[in-house]
Write a protein that holds these residues in place. Structure first.
Motif, short mmCIF file in Angstrom:
data_model
loop_
_atom_site.label_atom_id
_atom_site.label_comp_id
_atom_site.label_asym_id
_atom_site.label_seq_id
_atom_site.Cartn_x
_atom_site.Cartn_y
_atom_site.Cartn_z
N UNK A 1 0.84 -1.20 0.00
CA UNK A 1 0.00 0.00 0.00
C UNK A 1 0.87 1.25 0.00
N UNK A 2 2.18 1.07 -0.21
CA UNK A 2 3.15 2.16 -0.05
C UNK A 2 2.84 3.37 -0.93
N UNK A 3 2.20 3.17 -2.08
CA UNK A 3 1.91 4.30 -2.97
C UNK A 3 0.63 5.04 -2.59
N UNK A 4 -0.22 4.42 -1.78
CA UNK A 4 -1.46 5.10 -1.41
C UNK A 4 -1.51 5.53 0.06
N UNK A 5 -0.65 4.89 0.88
CA UNK A 5 -0.62 5.23 2.31
C UNK A 5 0.82 5.22 2.81
N UNK A 6 1.18 6.22 3.55
CA UNK A 6 2.47 6.28 4.23
C UNK A 6 2.22 6.02 5.70
N UNK A 7 3.28 5.99 6.49
CA UNK A 7 3.12 5.79 7.92
C UNK A 7 2.85 4.34 8.26
N UNK A 8 2.30 4.11 9.44
CA UNK A 8 2.12 2.76 9.94
C UNK A 8 0.85 2.10 9.41
N UNK A 9 0.88 0.79 9.37
CA UNK A 9 -0.32 -0.02 9.07
C UNK A 9 -0.94 -0.49 10.38
N UNK A 10 -0.08 -0.80 11.35
CA UNK A 10 -0.53 -1.18 12.69
C UNK A 10 0.60 -0.90 13.66
N UNK A 11 0.34 -1.10 14.92
CA UNK A 11 1.36 -0.97 15.95
C UNK A 11 1.08 -2.01 17.03
N UNK A 12 1.95 -2.05 18.03
CA UNK A 12 1.81 -3.06 19.08
C UNK A 12 0.46 -2.94 19.79
N UNK A 13 0.01 -1.71 20.04
CA UNK A 13 -1.28 -1.55 20.72
C UNK A 13 -2.43 -2.07 19.86
N UNK A 14 -2.36 -1.84 18.56
CA UNK A 14 -3.40 -2.34 17.66
C UNK A 14 -3.46 -3.85 17.62
N UNK A 15 -2.29 -4.48 17.61
CA UNK A 15 -2.25 -5.95 17.61
C UNK A 15 -2.75 -6.48 18.94
N UNK A 16 -2.34 -5.85 20.04
CA UNK A 16 -2.82 -6.29 21.36
C UNK A 16 -4.34 -6.14 21.47
N UNK A 17 -4.88 -5.08 20.88
CA UNK A 17 -6.33 -4.88 20.91
C UNK A 17 -7.05 -6.05 20.24
N UNK A 18 -6.54 -6.49 19.10
CA UNK A 18 -7.13 -7.63 18.40
C UNK A 18 -7.01 -8.89 19.27
N UNK A 19 -5.84 -9.09 19.85
CA UNK A 19 -5.63 -10.28 20.68
C UNK A 19 -6.52 -10.30 21.92
N UNK A 20 -6.89 -9.12 22.42
CA UNK A 20 -7.69 -9.06 23.64
C UNK A 20 -9.20 -9.12 23.36
N UNK A 21 -9.59 -9.13 22.10
CA UNK A 21 -11.01 -9.22 21.75
C UNK A 21 -11.49 -10.65 22.02
N UNK A 22 -12.46 -10.82 22.92
CA UNK A 22 -12.90 -12.18 23.27
C UNK A 22 -13.39 -12.99 22.07
#
Length: 182
Positions: free
Chosen positions: A45-66
């Motif tokens: 997605x490098x040509x349409x979006x710069x910056x991050x795709x996710x971060x540690x908090x975002x991954x942890x949020x998914x992992x903590x979803x019951x």
């Protein structure tokens, strides 16, 4: 080198991610979507979006979803692909799909999405898989259509101004819902 899906499956093991996987998952997802490293694969997605795709908090949020998890595909103990699965009633949501860029185009994506669909159908009894894809990603949408997903035309605006999702390089981004009966 082209790896047949049956060969790719034999070389992979699947497991649910844990907290200890967060750094590796962030690296994997970032490498598949953003920056110069992502250009080694075709899903960048490098040509349409710069910056991050996710971060540690975002991954942890998914992992903590019951009702959700992240499925990791490993080869020789190393994560080579991942995807998010979330149980949403009769449907399951598929997201955060990443294959290491140097392995893209070798059939792994087909194997991983098939395992995600099997998991949603057999473990949760889901009758449909849902996902959202940035609508300007025509090549990626065509890949999903070849796997049985259909475009719904249902759009959700891109969260402009929220850099947790990246910095848009164009003004016409939106997410389109794709659906597949399981």
């Amino acid at each position: 080198m082209d790896i047949a899906p049956a060969t790719a499956r034999a070389e992979l093991t699947f497991r649910d991610a844990t907290e200890s996987d967060v750094p590796a998952l962030v690296d994997l997802v970032e490498s598949a979507y953003r920056g110069d490293a992502s250009r080694a694969g075709w899903t960048t997605e490098a040509d349409i979006l710069q910056g991050q795709r996710t971060d540690a908090d975002g991954v942890r949020e998914v992992l903590s979803t019951p009702s959700g998890k992240i499925l990791i595909a490993q080869r020789e103990g190393e994560p080579v692909a991942c995807c998010q699965l979330e149980h949403r009633g009769e449907a399951a949501y598929f997201g955060m799909f990443a294959v290491r860029p140097s392995l893209q185009g070798a059939g792994l994506g087909k194997v991983i999405i098939a395992e995600a669909e099997r998991t949603a159908r057999e473990d949760w009894g889901a009758s449909e898989m849902h996902m959202t894809v940035i609508s300007v990603r025509q090549e990626l949408i065509a890949w999903y259509e070849r796997r049985g997903y259909r475009r719904t035309g249902e759009m959700t605006p891109f969260p402009y101004g929220d850099e947790r999702f990246g910095v848009p390089q164009r003004a016409d981004l939106a997410f389109e819902l794709l659906v597949k009966p399981l």
